[in-house]
Design a protein around this motif. Structure first.
Motif, PDB file in Angstrom:
ATOM      1  N   ARG A   1      15.112  43.548  -1.635  1.00 27.43           N
ATOM      2  CA  ARG A   1      15.198  43.685  -3.525  1.00 27.43           C
ATOM      3  C   ARG A   1      14.279  42.663  -3.836  1.00 27.43           C
ATOM      4  N   ALA A   2      13.613  41.744  -2.759  1.00 26.94           N
ATOM      5  CA  ALA A   2      12.209  40.847  -3.257  1.00 26.94           C
ATOM      6  C   ALA A   2      11.595  41.943  -3.296  1.00 26.94           C
ATOM      7  N   VAL A   3      11.475  42.639  -2.579  1.00 21.97           N
ATOM      8  CA  VAL A   3      10.128  43.220  -1.551  1.00 21.97           C
ATOM      9  C   VAL A   3      10.457  44.432  -1.785  1.00 21.97           C
ATOM     10  N   PRO A   4      10.338  45.739  -2.943  1.00 20.94           N
ATOM     11  CA  PRO A   4      11.123  46.805  -2.863  1.00 20.94           C
ATOM     12  C   PRO A   4      10.037  47.221  -2.186  1.00 20.94           C
ATOM     13  N   GLY A   5      11.343  48.848  -1.694  1.00 19.05           N
ATOM     14  CA  GLY A   5      10.551  50.094  -0.578  1.00 19.05           C
ATOM     15  C   GLY A   5       9.659  49.699   0.805  1.00 19.05           C
ATOM     16  N   ARG A   6      10.340  47.798   0.945  1.00 20.93           N
ATOM     17  CA  ARG A   6      10.096  47.169   2.498  1.00 20.93           C
ATOM     18  C   ARG A   6      11.413  46.943   3.175  1.00 20.93           C
ATOM     19  N   ASP A   7      11.309  47.264   4.218  1.00 19.32           N
ATOM     20  CA  ASP A   7      12.301  46.942   5.048  1.00 19.32           C
ATOM     21  C   ASP A   7      12.251  45.379   5.849  1.00 19.32           C
ATOM     22  N   ALA A   8      13.455  44.823   6.048  1.00 17.78           N
ATOM     23  CA  ALA A   8      12.636  43.283   6.107  1.00 17.78           C
ATOM     24  C   ALA A   8      14.195  43.446   7.711  1.00 17.78           C
ATOM     25  N   ALA A   9      13.535  41.675   8.315  1.00 11.37           N
ATOM     26  CA  ALA A   9      14.787  41.284   9.487  1.00 11.37           C
ATOM     27  C   ALA A   9      15.096  40.068   9.597  1.00 11.37           C
ATOM     28  N   VAL A  10      16.037  39.512   9.607  1.00 10.17           N
ATOM     29  CA  VAL A  10      15.754  38.144   9.754  1.00 10.17           C
ATOM     30  C   VAL A  10      16.671  37.594  10.733  1.00 10.17           C
ATOM     31  N   CYS A  11      16.539  36.943  11.505  1.00 13.46           N
ATOM     32  CA  CYS A  11      17.331  36.174  12.771  1.00 13.46           C
ATOM     33  C   CYS A  11      17.205  34.245  12.446  1.00 13.46           C
ATOM     34  N   THR A  12      17.940  34.154  13.434  1.00 17.12           N
ATOM     35  CA  THR A  12      17.759  32.118  13.914  1.00 17.12           C
ATOM     36  C   THR A  12      16.350  31.574  14.405  1.00 17.12           C
ATOM     37  N   VAL A  13      16.380  30.575  14.653  1.00 18.81           N
ATOM     38  CA  VAL A  13      15.189  30.348  15.422  1.00 18.81           C
ATOM     39  C   VAL A  13      15.608  28.658  15.929  1.00 18.81           C
ATOM     40  N   ASP A  14      15.754  28.447  16.680  1.00 19.85           N
ATOM     41  CA  ASP A  14      17.094  26.516  16.817  1.00 19.85           C
ATOM     42  C   ASP A  14      14.898  25.641  16.765  1.00 19.85           C
ATOM     43  N   THR A  15      14.887  24.819  15.820  1.00 21.86           N
ATOM     44  CA  THR A  15      13.920  23.611  15.933  1.00 21.86           C
ATOM     45  C   THR A  15      14.143  22.237  16.620  1.00 21.86           C
ATOM     46  N   ALA A  16      13.965  21.566  16.140  1.00 22.65           N
ATOM     47  CA  ALA A  16      14.144  19.400  16.310  1.00 22.65           C
ATOM     48  C   ALA A  16      14.563  19.548  15.732  1.00 22.65           C
ATOM     49  N   ARG A  17      14.257  20.453  14.229  1.00 24.69           N
ATOM     50  CA  ARG A  17      15.778  19.909  12.641  1.00 24.69           C
ATOM     51  C   ARG A  17      17.071  21.059  12.485  1.00 24.69           C
ATOM     52  N   GLY A  18      17.147  21.287  13.557  1.00 22.62           N
ATOM     53  CA  GLY A  18      18.211  22.011  13.753  1.00 22.62           C
ATOM     54  C   GLY A  18      18.352  24.075  13.829  1.00 22.62           C
ATOM     55  N   THR A  19      19.059  25.056  13.245  1.00 25.12           N
ATOM     56  CA  THR A  19      19.128  26.040  13.284  1.00 25.12           C
ATOM     57  C   THR A  19      18.826  26.094  12.047  1.00 25.12           C
ATOM     58  N   GLU A  20      17.535  27.420  12.318  1.00 20.99           N
ATOM     59  CA  GLU A  20      16.868  27.283  10.773  1.00 20.99           C
ATOM     60  C   GLU A  20      17.274  28.986  10.685  1.00 20.99           C
ATOM     61  N   LEU A  21      16.534  29.707   9.801  1.00 17.95           N
ATOM     62  CA  LEU A  21      16.595  30.794   9.197  1.00 17.95           C
ATOM     63  C   LEU A  21      15.136  31.207   9.311  1.00 17.95           C
ATOM     64  N   ALA A  22      14.611  33.416   9.913  1.00 25.76           N
ATOM     65  CA  ALA A  22      13.208  33.339   9.914  1.00 25.76           C
ATOM     66  C   ALA A  22      13.523  34.672   9.657  1.00 25.76           C
ATOM     67  N   ALA A  23      12.452  34.765   8.776  1.00 28.48           N
ATOM     68  CA  ALA A  23      12.987  36.003   7.793  1.00 28.48           C
ATOM     69  C   ALA A  23      11.169  36.825   8.585  1.00 28.48           C
ATOM     70  N   PHE A  24      11.403  38.504   8.749  1.00 28.41           N
ATOM     71  CA  PHE A  24      10.036  38.972   9.368  1.00 28.41           C
ATOM     72  C   PHE A  24       9.841  40.673   8.453  1.00 28.41           C
ATOM     73  N   LEU A  25       9.162  40.371   7.212  1.00 26.04           N
ATOM     74  CA  LEU A  25       9.136  41.544   6.597  1.00 26.04           C
ATOM     75  C   LEU A  25       7.942  42.565   6.984  1.00 26.04           C
ATOM     76  N   ILE A  26       8.641  43.545   7.085  1.00 29.25           N
ATOM     77  CA  ILE A  26       7.599  44.652   7.914  1.00 29.25           C
ATOM     78  C   ILE A  26       6.726  46.192   7.680  1.00 29.25           C
ATOM     79  N   GLY A  27       5.433  45.610   8.309  1.00 35.34           N
ATOM     80  CA  GLY A  27       5.268  46.469   7.758  1.00 35.34           C
ATOM     81  C   GLY A  27       3.624  45.795   7.033  1.00 35.34           C
ATOM     82  N   ALA A  28       2.727  45.529   6.224  1.00 32.28           N
ATOM     83  CA  ALA A  28       1.480  45.002   5.671  1.00 32.28           C
ATOM     84  C   ALA A  28       1.903  44.008   4.985  1.00 32.28           C
TER      85      ALA A  28
END
Lengths: 84, 495
Positions: B413-440
């Motif tokens: 919704r924030a970037v209409p027309g684009r796909d997105a994928a979200v996953c978690t990543v573990d860092t020293a601060r704990g589990t964090e959300l990481a988002a990928f915008l697909i495309g340019a």
């Protein structure tokens, strides 16, 4: 209230934003959470503000609303009679 | 004891300690009689002119009036629908609409505009308090509150909880804690989180004092425990872990008699830090999804016991009285020692607000209906249930339950027309959300600002990266494992 904030405060807030892109303008109403300021980061920002301006943020001012935007942080410092 | 109303539990504290402290919030300190009177003033305002509200939104910060209004809504015979004071207006509006609120109590200037027909109340009716009489015909089967959890369809799911559900929980849970007048209990969780209900009614059900703390205050636990003279601490493990990283001293929390953790797995390392800081405290790890009312299993780690389980997290233990469990194997049949935890009993909710969400969440076994938690557990002969993880895309971020699909939907919704994928990543601060915008790279730089207008802060990705194309697996679906590896690589290289 002007659109941007003072240089010293700008630098302190910017340092607390892990995901701020280069060239991001810290307008008074910018939502800081959008650029990675979480509650742990906010505690770090408070310590940095206290060091830089020689103030103490009292317990009752430790509410999320005071750190939502650069404008809110500046208003807090004004209430604490800090000159930025 | 389960056939009670939630506000009956407050009346227990009122009877036990009428002139003792019931609530400390900011600069306000209210005794039980004053808090009861303020709650009546809210109930009087809600029921003025013959109104009989069914469901009342509550949007306010952690101040005395908010807690009084919570009780007042119950006194008025309505269900409480807590809304987030730090949540975007659009999301609050969607939740209020889905819950079907007919009145809104708010102290927030930033409040959203509720739908037509919703009465907005900004102040109680003190003169009406004395004459207020609760409506007749209230029953334990009525709804006490409705909370919303992250939904895998991209929209929050409403979980209705009855007075009977929550009374069953309190009946089982309160005897675990020797708390009463003179005790001071932390209240750290936001009211949109059902663990706050434990804080409120543990204190008020026993005549203790509830001490409202913001998350910022709670991140300095030693200061909080000292200034509020806390004897009972309840928070997520993440919060105490974050506090521990910035300094938690041996004996620094020695005033505590209880340290209770819930909301996410409790790492053994964090539990040890707590035991060192609070050597006199009983340590309880409790577990439960909102759907099973606050908590439905508990493990008490005795101070002298060495851990006798093999996982890096503290076990979730055994079911609370009245609750039964079964482990469901991959073949859909009960398994002996490892499987998906399913539970039933008086704390189980009746189903989601939108029945479409019920699909796949319940299972019929042995002539009973069970709620499927989605949590994989192991049954250990000594420790009881041990949490192993989840198979779906629900994750916990600082104790908050997050469906990755809901964050992905907001990104689209924030970037209409684009796909997105979200996953978690573990860092020293704990589990964090990481988002990928697909495309340019996106045209505009304010994706993050727009996202903050759609999601509560804890759902905002800590990392936002652009990926030319999504990695696909053999079935042509997004390869989640490859995404997580990419996120770990980028987070590790500090970009």
């Amino acid at each position: 209230m002007s659109d941007t904030i003072d240089d010293r405060l700008d630098a302190l807030i910017r340092a607390a934003l892990p995901t701020a892109p280069d060239g991001l303008v810290l307008t008074a109403d910018l939502p800081l959470a959008a650029y990675g300021l979480d509650s742990v980061g906010t505690v770090g920002l408070i310590a940095a503000l206290e060091d830089a301006f020689g103030c103490t943020v009292p317990d009752e001012e430790l509410v999320p609303a005071n750190f939502r935007t650069p404008g809110a942080v500046r208003a807090l410092l004004t209430r604490l009679e800090v000159t930025t | 004891m389960t056939d009670r109303l939630l506000d009956d539990w407050f009346r227990d504290g009122l009877a036990a300690n009428p002139h003792g402290p019931a609530l400390r919030a900011g600069a306000d300190l209210l005794d039980y009689t004053e808090l009861d009177l303020r709650a009546r003033a809210w109930a009087a305002a809600l029921t003025a002119d013959g109104h009989r509200p069914r469901r009342v939104g509550l949007l306010a910060g952690k101040n005395a009036d908010t807690y009084a209004a919570f009780l007042g809504i119950l006194y008025a015979g309505a269900a409480v629908v807590p809304l987030g004071a730090d949540v975007p207006a659009e999301r609050n509006a969607a939740v209020a609409d889905a819950a079907g609120i007919d009145a809104l109590v708010t102290g927030e200037a930033r409040a959203f505009a509720p739908g037509p027909g919703v009465r907005v109340l900004t102040r109680p009716d003190p003169p009406g308090a004395a004459a207020f009489r609760g409506p007749a015909g209230r029953e334990p089967g009525d709804l006490a509150y409705i909370l919303f959890t992250s939904g895998s369809t991209g929209r929050p799911k409403g979980v209705p909880i009855t007075h009977r559900n929550v009374s069953a929980f309190l009946t089982a849970a309160l005897p675990r804690y020797d708390v009463g007048p003179g005790d001071r209990c932390s209240q750290i969780y936001e009211l949109t989180f059902d663990l706050a209900v434990l804080d409120l009614f543990l204190a008020w059900g026993t005549g203790a004092c509830l001490c409202a703390l913001t998350r910022l205050q709670a991140l300095s636990p030693e200061r909080c425990v000292r200034t509020h003279r806390l004897t009972f601490w309840h928070s997520t493990p993440s919060l105490i872990a974050a506090a521990g990283r910035s300094g938690l001293h041996p004996g620094g929390l020695s005033r505590l008699r209880y340290a209770v953790f819930c909301g996410e797995p409790l790492p053994v390392t964090v539990a040890r830090t707590v035991r060192t800081a609070a050597p006199g405290a009983v340590l309880d790890n409790i577990y439960g999804p909102t759907e099973l009312t606050i908590a439905c299993t508990a493990y008490r780690w005795h101070i002298d016991d060495e851990p006798d389980w093999s996982t890096p997290t503290v076990p979730i233990g055994v079911p609370l009285d009245g609750m039964d469990f079964v482990l469901l194997g991959p073949d859909g049949r009960p398994a002996d020692d490892t499987g998906e935890l399913c539970m039933t009993g008086p704390q189980m909710f009746g189903g989601y607000l939108d029945p479409a969400n019920d699909r796949g969440r319940f299972v019929e076994l042995r002539g009973r209906r069970w709620y499927r938690t989605g949590d994989r557990c192991l049954l250990d002969g000594k420790a009881g249930l041990v949490h192993l993880g989840r198979d779906d895309s629900q994750v916990k971020i600082q104790g908050y339950r997050v469906e990755l699909a809901e964050v992905e939907e907001a990104l689209r919704r924030a970037v209409p027309g684009r796909d997105a994928a979200v996953c978690t990543v573990d860092t020293a601060r704990g589990t964090e959300l990481a988002a990928f915008l697909i495309g340019a790279p996106p045209d505009s730089a304010d994706v993050q600002t727009r996202l903050a207008g759609l999601l509560p802060a804890y759902m905002l990705p800590r990392h936002l990266w652009v990926l030319p194309e999504a990695p696909l697996n053999r079935n042509g679906k997004t390869d989640r494992a490859a995404l997580r590896a990419e996120a770990a690589r980028r987070a590790g290289s500090g970009s």
